[in-house]
Design a protein around this motif. Structure first.
Motif, PDB file in Angstrom:
ATOM      1  N   ALA A  20       5.646   9.943  -6.961  1.00  0.00           N
ATOM      2  CA  ALA A  20       6.209  10.106  -7.517  1.00  0.00           C
ATOM      3  C   ALA A  20       5.850  10.348  -9.474  1.00  0.00           C
ATOM      4  O   ALA A  20       6.875  11.588  -9.870  1.00  0.00           O
ATOM      5  CB  ALA A  20       7.391   9.503  -7.441  1.00  0.00           C
ATOM      6  N   LEU A  21       4.970   9.609 -10.113  1.00  0.00           N
ATOM      7  CA  LEU A  21       5.231   9.496 -11.412  1.00  0.00           C
ATOM      8  C   LEU A  21       3.766  10.775 -11.725  1.00  0.00           C
ATOM      9  O   LEU A  21       4.088  11.621 -12.417  1.00  0.00           O
ATOM     10  CB  LEU A  21       3.513   8.349 -11.861  1.00  0.00           C
ATOM     11  CG  LEU A  21       4.711   7.047 -12.637  1.00  0.00           C
ATOM     12  CD1 LEU A  21       3.743   5.778 -11.934  1.00  0.00           C
ATOM     13  CD2 LEU A  21       5.329   7.274 -12.930  1.00  0.00           C
TER      14      LEU A  21
ATOM     15  N   ALA B 111       0.948  -0.901   0.033  1.00  0.00           N
ATOM     16  CA  ALA B 111       0.188   0.068  -0.267  1.00  0.00           C
ATOM     17  C   ALA B 111       0.725   1.346   0.372  1.00  0.00           C
ATOM     18  O   ALA B 111       0.876   2.144  -0.776  1.00  0.00           O
ATOM     19  CB  ALA B 111      -0.891   0.174   0.801  1.00  0.00           C
ATOM     20  N   THR B 112       1.920   1.410   0.615  1.00  0.00           N
ATOM     21  CA  THR B 112       2.699   3.088   1.650  1.00  0.00           C
ATOM     22  C   THR B 112       3.733   2.450  -0.177  1.00  0.00           C
ATOM     23  O   THR B 112       3.925   3.962  -0.443  1.00  0.00           O
ATOM     24  CB  THR B 112       3.823   2.345   2.321  1.00  0.00           C
ATOM     25  OG1 THR B 112       2.075   2.784   3.679  1.00  0.00           O
ATOM     26  CG2 THR B 112       3.937   3.880   2.514  1.00  0.00           C
ATOM     27  N   PRO B 113       4.839   1.734  -0.833  1.00  0.00           N
ATOM     28  CA  PRO B 113       5.181   1.642  -1.948  1.00  0.00           C
ATOM     29  C   PRO B 113       3.778   2.223  -3.252  1.00  0.00           C
ATOM     30  O   PRO B 113       4.829   3.056  -3.523  1.00  0.00           O
ATOM     31  CB  PRO B 113       6.155   0.218  -2.156  1.00  0.00           C
ATOM     32  CG  PRO B 113       6.110  -0.703  -0.464  1.00  0.00           C
ATOM     33  CD  PRO B 113       4.862   0.396   0.257  1.00  0.00           C
ATOM     34  N   TRP B 114       3.156   1.511  -3.430  1.00  0.00           N
ATOM     35  CA  TRP B 114       2.181   1.891  -4.706  1.00  0.00           C
ATOM     36  C   TRP B 114       2.124   3.447  -4.242  1.00  0.00           C
ATOM     37  O   TRP B 114       2.027   3.929  -5.495  1.00  0.00           O
ATOM     38  CB  TRP B 114       1.534   1.033  -4.855  1.00  0.00           C
ATOM     39  CG  TRP B 114       0.312   1.705  -5.293  1.00  0.00           C
ATOM     40  CD1 TRP B 114       0.453   1.256  -6.734  1.00  0.00           C
ATOM     41  CD2 TRP B 114      -1.158   2.646  -6.365  1.00  0.00           C
ATOM     42  NE1 TRP B 114      -0.806   1.397  -7.666  1.00  0.00           N
ATOM     43  CE2 TRP B 114      -1.415   3.014  -6.415  1.00  0.00           C
ATOM     44  CE3 TRP B 114      -1.023   2.971  -4.568  1.00  0.00           C
ATOM     45  CZ2 TRP B 114      -2.376   3.918  -7.174  1.00  0.00           C
ATOM     46  CZ3 TRP B 114      -2.356   3.799  -4.952  1.00  0.00           C
ATOM     47  CH2 TRP B 114      -2.802   4.242  -6.010  1.00  0.00           C
ATOM     48  N   ARG B 115       1.891   3.985  -3.159  1.00  0.00           N
ATOM     49  CA  ARG B 115       1.073   5.497  -3.110  1.00  0.00           C
ATOM     50  C   ARG B 115       2.306   6.011  -4.003  1.00  0.00           C
ATOM     51  O   ARG B 115       2.413   7.108  -4.427  1.00  0.00           O
ATOM     52  CB  ARG B 115       0.856   6.118  -1.215  1.00  0.00           C
ATOM     53  CG  ARG B 115      -0.828   5.283  -1.330  1.00  0.00           C
ATOM     54  CD  ARG B 115      -1.172   6.023  -0.478  1.00  0.00           C
ATOM     55  NE  ARG B 115      -0.224   5.790   0.983  1.00  0.00           N
ATOM     56  CZ  ARG B 115      -1.004   4.566   1.427  1.00  0.00           C
ATOM     57  NH1 ARG B 115      -1.874   3.798   1.333  1.00  0.00           N
ATOM     58  NH2 ARG B 115      -0.013   4.292   3.039  1.00  0.00           N
ATOM     59  N   ALA B 116       3.559   5.816  -3.345  1.00  0.00           N
ATOM     60  CA  ALA B 116       4.971   6.825  -3.385  1.00  0.00           C
ATOM     61  C   ALA B 116       4.836   6.115  -4.878  1.00  0.00           C
ATOM     62  O   ALA B 116       5.524   7.479  -5.958  1.00  0.00           O
ATOM     63  CB  ALA B 116       6.160   6.097  -2.358  1.00  0.00           C
ATOM     64  N   ALA B 117       5.272   5.305  -5.322  1.00  0.00           N
ATOM     65  CA  ALA B 117       5.398   5.590  -6.713  1.00  0.00           C
ATOM     66  C   ALA B 117       4.221   5.950  -7.456  1.00  0.00           C
ATOM     67  O   ALA B 117       4.703   7.284  -9.006  1.00  0.00           O
ATOM     68  CB  ALA B 117       5.266   3.989  -7.560  1.00  0.00           C
TER      69      ALA B 117
END
Length: 564
Positions: free
Chosen positions: A195-196, A186-192
């Protein structure tokens, strides 16, 4: 060769084969949906190669004339698809530096598409790596360490937007359905995703020169002369880009002479631009009145072609036309009417500023609208699409602007030639404006793809050559270059019309009735006019057919100095 290609080969005729190819291509395109994925390119190239090999086994000499047209259409379509796929792959090299994260996104999305077992911790690590990779390249862009052309930046921005959408779809597939995905990702996806989301406008503004409000630099994707020649071959046109430009310049000169004639009738001497600006463009429908004007003009054109037995108008085609208003956002790139199944009317909205309101009203005045209404409806696009859905519908795979737009513009030529439709000098100026616009489109769009004309020059020349309002000129050029139009689309209007008009002359001189000709053309489907001519006139075809019809009679005008 695919087993399915071999299995399906003996069944049905060319029409069924084309329907299958269209359906297969649709499914493959939908499944292999990541445009920059090597697997997509490899799978589609294999499909094109297998289909071409299968088609080569068909006995061309045993086919009737319409089937021979189908064979040539399918072969050229497959060859063009394979060629365009290779070109897209090669173009990626020009902006790959802006997409160091693309391979990781592709790998994640392909595993999701194939529904492979989810390793949530590995996925989280990959998402974290995507966010870091985006941040690193964004830092380099801000430091002016990445050098790419505006065109490549524009191409990259479209891929970035697409990849972000694919990651969003991946998240929607797993989130809340797979508890390990939620815990790890959940957190890594939000960060990616964030960023995009931050990177995309950076590429658009700092490198491509675009702005969030849809203004800024106009960017397109020029393809060069060699690619233009290949596209002309695919469109079955026996002319070079330079010859098409010459046709457009010559035809523009003829239009300008007719403009001067109309201007003199209105008391403006030879100053046709003044006649248009100070008189014709001031004759607009009042607020709230544009829809009734369009309705009246649409009925007038349908009644005319029916009364003069020019083409069959099925009752349902006219009965079921719908009308919509164009949104302010859409009017930025579509300053005039759009049509086909329905008509979409451009007119100022209440929240537009005074100057913009004036320009949109002037650009959609009564006399410009007279030619636009029948172009979009009957006998133009509405009738064309209605018939295409009911006759040889398998040929919808081969939609070409040289017939789609050529057919609607052909009627502008036919109704002008008849002499009793555009009777007032104002109406003649209105339709000549559009014909000059078609000429300019050829000169400017081909000039852009040949590298001779820049996007802003296209805007300036539409204003100075044709008499556009600047707002409508900019909207037009954004639509040509920033949209999804193929490189020869803008040529299709007038060049296709001239082809069909030349075929009309040939058929009528041969004793064919006008309604029979036009009905036959509509039943051919939207195919290259040279092949429509082959179907109508029975000209000889072979399986390696190349364009050979020289339809244009040079010398319509002695001067082409107007478009220098």
């Amino acid at each position: 060769m695919d087993d399915w290609v071999a299995l399906s080969k003996p069944h049905g005729g060319l029409a069924d084969r084309i329907r299958r190819v269209r359906a297969d291509l649709g499914d493959l395109d939908d499944f292999y949906r990541v445009s920059v994925a090597p697997s997509r390119h490899a799978r589609l190239q294999r499909f094109y190669a297998d289909e071409l090999a299968s088609l080569a086994a068909v006995e061309f000499g045993a086919l009737d004339q319409q089937e021979r047209v189908d064979y040539i259409l399918l072969k050229k379509h497959l060859q063009r698809g394979a060629r365009q796929l290779r070109a897209a792959r090669e173009a990626l090299d020009g902006f790959r530096v802006l997409l160091p994260f693309a391979d990781a996104v592709v790998a994640l999305c392909e595993r999701r598409e194939h529904v492979e077992p989810m390793d949530a911790e590995t996925t989280a690590r990959q998402l974290d790596g995507i966010a870091a990779s985006v941040a690193a390249v964004a830092k380099r862009v801000r430091a002016h360490e990445v050098r790419v052309s505006k065109t490549d930046a524009y191409r990259a921005s479209k891929v970035i937007r697409e990849l972000r959408g694919h990651l969003e779809e991946l998240h929607g597939f797993y989130a809340s359905y797979d508890p390990l995905f939620d815990w790890w990702c959940a957190t890594p996806w939000r960060a990616a995703d964030a960023a995009l989301a931050d990177y995309l406008p950076l590429v658009e503004t700092a490198l491509a020169g675009l702005r969030d409000d849809g203004t800024g630099d106009i960017i397109g994707e020029p393809i060069g002369r060699a690619a233009l020649l290949r596209e002309l071959e695919a469109e079955v046109l026996a002319y070079s880009p330079e010859e098409l430009v010459r046709i457009a310049r010559e035809h523009f000169a003829w239009c300008e002479a007719e403009m001067r004639r109309a201007a003199r009738e209105l008391g403006f001497g030879d100053d046709w631009k003044r006649a248009m600006d100070e008189h014709v463009k001031t004759r607009s429908a009042p607020p709230g009145g544009q829809t009734q004007l369009v309705r009246k003009l649409a009925r007038e054109a349908a009644d005319y072609v029916r009364a003069h037995d020019l083409v069959t108008v099925p009752p349902v085609a006219e009965e079921t036309i719908r009308m919509f208003m164009m949104s302010p956002t859409a009017q930025r790139v579509n300053p005039f009417f759009l049509g086909g199944p329905a008509i979409i009317v451009s007119y100022p909205t209440a929240d537009m500023g005074y100057g913009l309101k004036q320009m949109v009203m002037r650009g959609n005045n009564r006399h410009f609208s007279k030619a636009t209404a029948f172009h979009e409806l009957i006998p133009g696009h509405r009738l064309q699409l209605f018939m295409a859905a009911r006759h040889r519908s398998h040929r919808q795979l081969f939609q070409t602007p040289f017939f789609v737009e050529g057919w609607a513009t052909y009627w502008e030529l036919v109704l002008w030639e008849r002499g009793d439709f555009f009777t007032s000098p104002e109406d003649r100026i209105g339709t000549l404006f559009w014909r000059m616009h078609r000429c300019a489109r050829i000169v400017l769009s081909l000039g852009f793809h040949l590298g001779d004309v820049q996007p802003q020059e296209c805007v300036d020349r539409l204003v100075s050559w044709v008499g556009h309002e600047r707002a409508t000129a900019e909207g037009e050029v954004r639509r040509w270059l920033n949209g999804d139009y193929p490189p020869l689309y803008q040529c299709g209007y007038l060049v296709g019309a001239l082809q069909l008009h030349a075929l009309r002359r040939e058929a009528l001189e041969g004793g064919m009735a006008e309604r029979d000709l036009n009905d036959t053309l509509l039943r051919c489907g939207a195919v290259p006019p040279e092949l429509a001519r082959a179907a109508v006139m029975g000209t000889e075809l072979d399986e390696e057919y190349e364009a050979r019809w020289r339809f244009y009679a040079w010398g319509r005008s002695q001067s082409d100095s107007s478009l220098q």
